[in-house]
Write a protein that holds these residues in place. Structure first.
Motif, PDB file in Angstrom:
ATOM      1  N   CYS A 451      47.681  27.020   5.388  1.00 20.35           N
ATOM      2  CA  CYS A 451      48.080  28.428   5.369  1.00 20.35           C
ATOM      3  C   CYS A 451      47.324  29.204   4.303  1.00 20.35           C
ATOM      4  O   CYS A 451      47.338  30.427   4.301  1.00 20.35           O
ATOM      5  N   GLY A 452      46.693  28.490   3.390  1.00 17.79           N
ATOM      6  CA  GLY A 452      45.845  29.148   2.401  1.00 17.79           C
ATOM      7  C   GLY A 452      46.569  29.600   1.156  1.00 17.79           C
ATOM      8  O   GLY A 452      45.964  30.201   0.270  1.00 17.79           O
ATOM      9  N   LYS A 453      47.877  29.304   1.063  1.00 13.77           N
ATOM     10  CA  LYS A 453      48.627  29.795  -0.094  1.00 13.77           C
ATOM     11  C   LYS A 453      48.151  29.147  -1.394  1.00 13.77           C
ATOM     12  O   LYS A 453      48.092  29.794  -2.430  1.00 13.77           O
ATOM     13  N   CYS A 454      47.856  27.846  -1.335  1.00 10.86           N
ATOM     14  CA  CYS A 454      47.442  27.212  -2.594  1.00 10.86           C
ATOM     15  C   CYS A 454      46.010  26.689  -2.521  1.00 10.86           C
ATOM     16  O   CYS A 454      45.552  26.197  -1.492  1.00 10.86           O
ATOM     17  N   CYS A 457      44.735  22.933  -1.399  1.00 10.33           N
ATOM     18  CA  CYS A 457      44.743  22.680   0.041  1.00 10.33           C
ATOM     19  C   CYS A 457      43.709  23.557   0.727  1.00 10.33           C
ATOM     20  O   CYS A 457      42.912  23.092   1.535  1.00 10.33           O
ATOM     21  N   CYS A 497      52.697  22.025  -0.473  1.00  8.04           N
ATOM     22  CA  CYS A 497      53.600  21.518   0.570  1.00  8.04           C
ATOM     23  C   CYS A 497      53.062  20.259   1.213  1.00  8.04           C
ATOM     24  O   CYS A 497      51.950  19.810   0.935  1.00  8.04           O
TER      25      CYS A 497
HETATM   26  S1  SF4 Z   1      49.541  22.871   0.775  1.00  7.82           S
HETATM   27 FE1  SF4 Z   1      49.427  25.019   0.129  1.00  7.82          FE
HETATM   28  S2  SF4 Z   1      47.782  25.993   1.327  1.00  7.82           S
HETATM   29 FE2  SF4 Z   1      48.269  24.014   2.233  1.00  7.82          FE
HETATM   30  S3  SF4 Z   1      49.628  24.556   3.860  1.00  7.82           S
HETATM   31 FE3  SF4 Z   1      50.898  23.961   2.118  1.00  7.82          FE
HETATM   32  S4  SF4 Z   1      51.263  25.859   0.978  1.00  7.82           S
HETATM   33 FE4  SF4 Z   1      49.646  26.290   2.468  1.00  7.82          FE
END
Ligand code: SF4
Ligand SMILES: Cc1cc2nc3c(=O)[nH]c(=O)nc-3n(C[C@H](O)[C@H](O)[C@H](O)COP(=O)(O)O)c2cc1C
Ligand code: SF4
Ligand code: FES
Length: 593
Positions: A451-454, A457, A497
């Motif tokens: 999802c790009g939040k962190c 990842c 996550c």
């Molecule tokens: S680890 Fe981070 S970027 Fe990857 S899916 Fe989970 S929240 Fe989104």
């Protein structure tokens, strides 16, 4: 289903419909009416749609049950129906050639069906047929004789663990939510099922939606929830349709809504369609999505059981977890606990796919050996080639090598071997599969779905994928394996996550068990399985070449030269490695390597 001497059950799961099930059902209805079975033979005949029974490769599967005696036919098309009606139904002569063969029986022999026990038997669009098979009895028993605490204790005693991936004890999760302060409470069924190759949850909903609804109502009673959601992806239209029908039928029967079964208990269920993002299966992202926000995960704790939907205590359970509940209540905790191992109780549904002869949906007791699954149920490897590995747990999982084929399939044993049970994907691979390519395939998936939040990842999976692409394209560098390992561990430990925390697993497990394949790609610029296109060369074996010119005619690049009836030659600089010559040559004169 009404009382009948003759019952016809036609598979109308996704596989059955794709193979022509709708036409087969109509043909039976028309034919039976045309020959007037009801009148002339004085027997009632009913035709029913049923859901998937696992062996979709044999669809359309049809059961003809006459006075309790069942004959199962495979590969049925609508134009075969008149003969079945004439010979079998009217004259009592089953058509032996069309009956299922030995492999259909061996496919089912070692399976133990709990969740799938009614799939393929009940009509998913008819609540009566579920009720006839003791459906909603568990709910009646719970509401009439058990307190919420007793219900939770029974599920705890059964040892049922969540089937959505993490394997958390289901009863314990219910207890946390029941005891958590805050009203109202919610219960969510997670039917997002985004793992590539997985179709377990979809099949359960398509085949027996009431079992999931019954589990949800019991769960709601146990935790004290007034409202429930089924979060299901919009790409599952048949499952959504059948769920809607089932919810309406349950409401009409007073099984949902106010004062359920005349008791002081209100509960109803809404369907929330997901747009098909893998990360929305993660529970905090799923909650965000139901709340109308972008489906992005949040840090845990707090866990949803304490603070979930709209900040209230929420239980999120997988489809299969919930579909187990009614059977456990009906038959008792000890009955359920007899299947499985000390710590992994019960059965698990797997989607068995890949290079196995009998692919399909299977349900087996946990603790069964991988060998039994691949060879006894799966019928062995396609083309009798050699087994190389089994990938379990989908993109969050890892590989079990052929040498570990006797491993017990349960939560603990697979984790010890560096893989997981996960939600139940099981991909069988043979010597024609490249393990570096497999790792790349799963990374492509997780990288696209991040999802790009962190940062770890978002960027980490991208870099991992780039390295794997380089290696499979013949541009691998000496330090790449160490780099992959270090980066994998960093992404695992620093991601927010479960998606990022598990995305590197396919890389780590293939590095662990198939190091030699990585080495061949990086140091020798060779793909031992002959999969990675850039690392292949096609050449002509002069001793076998008859000069028939077939290869030259199919070559899209004009890379093959030679005179008629004389050995041909491939000009490597021009060859685009499409493999057309290899596929075409009748004399096995093209070498791929
Ligand atoms: S680890 Fe981070 S970027 Fe990857 S899916 Fe989970 S929240 Fe989104
Ligand atoms: C990226 C990601 C995707 C997930 N997808 C699903 C899914 O599709 N279905 C599911 O039941 N659980 C999925 N899970 C696990 C859920 O977050 C959650 O643990 C599960 O629904 C809990 O139910 P259970 O305890 O009954 O297993 C996913 C987890 C992650 C990290
Ligand atoms: S692999 Fe394709 S491009 Fe190369 S020689 Fe054969 S047919 Fe031609
Ligand atoms: S859909 Fe018919 S057996 Fe699976």
């Amino acid at each position: 289903m009404e009382e009948c001497n003759i019952v016809i059950k036609v598979c109308m799961g996704t596989g059955g419909i794709a193979a022509g099930g709708t036409g087969v059902v109509s043909a039976f209805r028309e034919e039976i009416q045309a020959v007037g079975v009801n009148a002339s033979v004085e027997r009632n005949c009913s035709v029913h749609n049923v859901g998937c029974r696992g062996f979709c490769a044999r669809d359309v599967l049809v059961d003809v049950i006459i006075d309790g005696e069942k004959t199962t036919y495979e590969y049925i098309k609508s134009d075969m129906v008149p003969r079945i009606v004439q010979e079998h139904i009217l004259q009592g002569q089953a058509i032996g050639d069309w009956e299922v063969k030995e492999d259909y029986h061996t496919f089912h022999e070692k399976q133990v069906k709990v969740v799938l026990s009614d799939c393929g038997e009940v009509d998913p669009e008819d609540i009566e047929s579920y009720v006839e098979r003791d459906g909603y009895k568990a709910l009646k028993k719970v509401l009439a004789t058990m307190t919420p605490e007793e219900t939770i204790d029974l599920i705890k005693a059964s040892g049922l663990r969540g089937r959505g991936g993490a394997g958390f004890p289901a009863g314990l999760k219910w207890e946390f939510a029941r005891k958590a302060p805050g009203e109202p409470k919610y219960l969510i069924c997670n039917a997002d099922e985004g793992d590539p190759g997985a179709f377990m949850d979809r099949s359960v909903i398509e085949g027996n939606p009431h079992s999931v609804i019954e589990g949800m109502i019991i769960g709601a009673y146990a935790i004290g929830a007034l409202k429930g959601y089924v979060y299901i992806r919009a790409e599952y239209p048949l499952a959504v349709e059948r769920l809607k029908i089932a919810l309406d039928q349950a409401r009409q029967r007073g099984l949902l809504g106010n004062r359920i079964l005349e008791k002081d208990f209100d509960f109803d269920i809404k369907i929330k369609l997901g747009a098909g993002a893998f990360v929305c299966g993660e529970e905090t992202a799923l909650i965000a999505s139901i709340e109308g926000n972008r489906g992005m995960p949040k840090a845990k704790p707090p866990f949803p059981a304490q603070k979930g939907l709209w900040g209230k205590p929420t239980v999120i359970n997988n489809v299969e977890t919930l579909a187990n509940i009614a059977y456990i209540i009906r038959n008792g905790a000890d009955w359920f606990a007899q299947f499985g191992t000390e710590k992994s109780k019960g059965t698990k549904v797997f989607a068995l796919t890949g290079k196995v002869k009998n692919s399909g949906l299977i349900e087996v007791p946990l603790g069964i050996s991988l060998r039994e699954i691949v060879y006894d149920i799966g019928g062995g490897i396609e083309g009798d080639r050699k087994l190389k590995a089994v990938q379990t747990g989908g993109p969050s999982g890892g590989c079990i090598t052929a040498g570990m084929i006797d491993i017990a399939v349960d939560y603990e044993s697979l984790a010890k071997a560096g893989s997981i049970v996960g939600s139940g994907g099981m991909v069988v691979m043979d010597e024609t599969d490249c393990m570096v390519n497999i790792a790349k395939y799963f990374l492509e998936f997780t990288q696209a779905e991040s999802c790009g939040k962190c940062v770890p990842c978002r960027i980490g999976t991208k870099r991992l994928l780039e390295i794997l692409e380089r290696i499979t394209e013949g541009r691998g560098r000496p330090g790449d394996m160490d780099l992959l390992e270090k980066l994998s561990n960093d992404v695992k430990s620093a991601s927010l996550c479960g998606l990022g925390q598990t995305a590197p697993n396919p890389v780590l497990s293939t590095l662990r068990y198939f190091r030699d394949e990585y080495e061949a790609h990086i140091h020798e610029k060779r793909c031992p399985a002959g999969v990675c296109k850039n690392l292949l060369t096609y050449s002509i074996l002069e001793e076998f070449c008859k000069g028939c010119t077939m290869c030259a005619r199919v070559c899209p690049a004009g890379a093959i030269v030679g005179e008629k009836k004389k050995p041909h030659k491939i000009i490597q600089e021009i060859c685009v490695k499409c493999g057309a010559c290899f596929e075409t040559c009748k004399f096995k004169a093209i070498k791929k390597g």
